[in-house]
Design an enzyme around this catalytic site. Structure first.
Site, short mmCIF file in Angstrom:
data_model
loop_
_atom_site.label_atom_id
_atom_site.label_comp_id
_atom_site.label_asym_id
_atom_site.label_seq_id
_atom_site.Cartn_x
_atom_site.Cartn_y
_atom_site.Cartn_z
CG ASP A 188 -1.78 1.25 1.35
OD1 ASP A 188 -2.33 1.37 0.22
OD2 ASP A 188 -2.06 1.63 2.48
CD GLU A 215 -4.40 1.79 -3.09
OE1 GLU A 215 -4.77 1.37 -2.10
OE2 GLU A 215 -4.57 3.17 -3.23
CG ASP A 220 -0.63 3.29 6.12
OD1 ASP A 220 -1.18 4.10 5.29
OD2 ASP A 220 -1.18 3.65 7.36
#
Lengths: 202, 202
Positions: A7, A68, A141
């Site tokens: 992430d 991501e 996160d």
């Protein structure tokens, strides 16, 4: 199969490693965050995160890296650093011949909860449930990185290979819809390879 | 002083190396572009450009690296790849302990032509003139990388250190105004260090 999820973020980059188990189950291997000091210059911050990513890759030797997908539409002050960290993760994978998959936040929500519009807390609770943890990993996160790894493990074959949508589960249909939406917004190709590339030399 | 300028881009990344000479003159050392194939996946494209940047850094051993500052406001389809390549250049520099300076397109125009609103062709003609070349380097990305390097060589001390604006030349005032404008739009700190950092270890 071992998936390392990233992430991306310059201040906090979530990193989570998940192994697939028989019967659509998954096991937590490791989770954490790579941080950098906002008081230092961008180049040193990026280097710091790159070095932490390298250390995670070398320690956990993933089969696939799930990152991501970052959109320019998310036009807040941190998007450039986020995109740059995503790039570092992609290069760290490519240097090692590890394939990279990009997944959008909507795909992650759909894969983990069955709905592309689920809230962040719902995703985090599902991550804890799927990995049989007492509570969601912190910070967020870290949980999001695990969700990315789970998303890749559970990606519907049909969504990637144009299979018959009638055979998809509701979660898979939501995932496929989210992916279709992402493709039409992105300048990139999908960025999923099923086989590792040959190792490149300079 | 030797400056390596990087005009970041995923399809074509301009790279230019310039040495300063006595009397506010500059000499071309090398110029070129790192390219990647748009038909391959983003991770392999980024790796390809990263490897070319590494090769340029190792061959030319710059004292400073000047990278174009990328803004999220430039919201076209390529901005993510551009930001990621800028990040790779910054990490390549930081890994070698080479300081990084970020300059905006307006700063480059102001430094090279005296006007922050100069056209791209005017900048390229001035690059050729400053470096005593018969014609501007092609492609434009290569000329832009040289312009970035020249911008760093010719940066007004006042713009970086808050000096007295009355002592600046018109070109320096335009540069300072462009830099001020950039600072107010950017989430990053200015990202200019005057001394190389200590080498970091994992």
């Amino acid at each position: 199969m071992r998936v390392l999820g990233v992430d991306p973020g310059l201040t906090r980059c979530g990193i989570g490693v998940v192994d697939s188990l028989p019967g659509r189950r998954a096991e937590l291997v490791a989770v954490g965050v790579a941080t950098s000091d906002p008081g230092t210059t961008p180049d040193l911050r990026l280097l710091r995160v790159a070095e932490r990513l390298d250390a995670w890759f070398d320690e956990h030797v993933p089969d696939v890296v799930a990152v991501e997908r970052v959109f320019a539409q998310h036009n807040h002050g941190t998007v450039m650093g986020t995109a740059q960290v995503a790039g570092l993760a992609m290069v760290a994978a490519a240097r090692r011949g590890v394939p990279v998959a990009l997944h959008t936040p909507s795909e992650v929500k759909a894969a983990v909860t069955g709905s592309g519009r689920a809230g962040k807390e719902q995703v985090q609770r599902m991550v804890a449930s799927i990995l049989r943890l007492d509570e969601p990993p912190r910070p967020a996160d870290a949980a999001d990185a695990l969700a990315l790894a789970i998303t890749h493990l559970w990606r519907p074959a049909g969504a990637l290979q144009g299979g018959d949508r009638h055979e998809l589960t509701p979660a898979q249909r939501a995932w496929a819809a989210a992916e279709h939406d992402a493709r039409s917004r992105s300048g990139y190709r999908t960025g999923v390879r099923e086989r590792p590339p040959a190792r490149r030399t300079r």
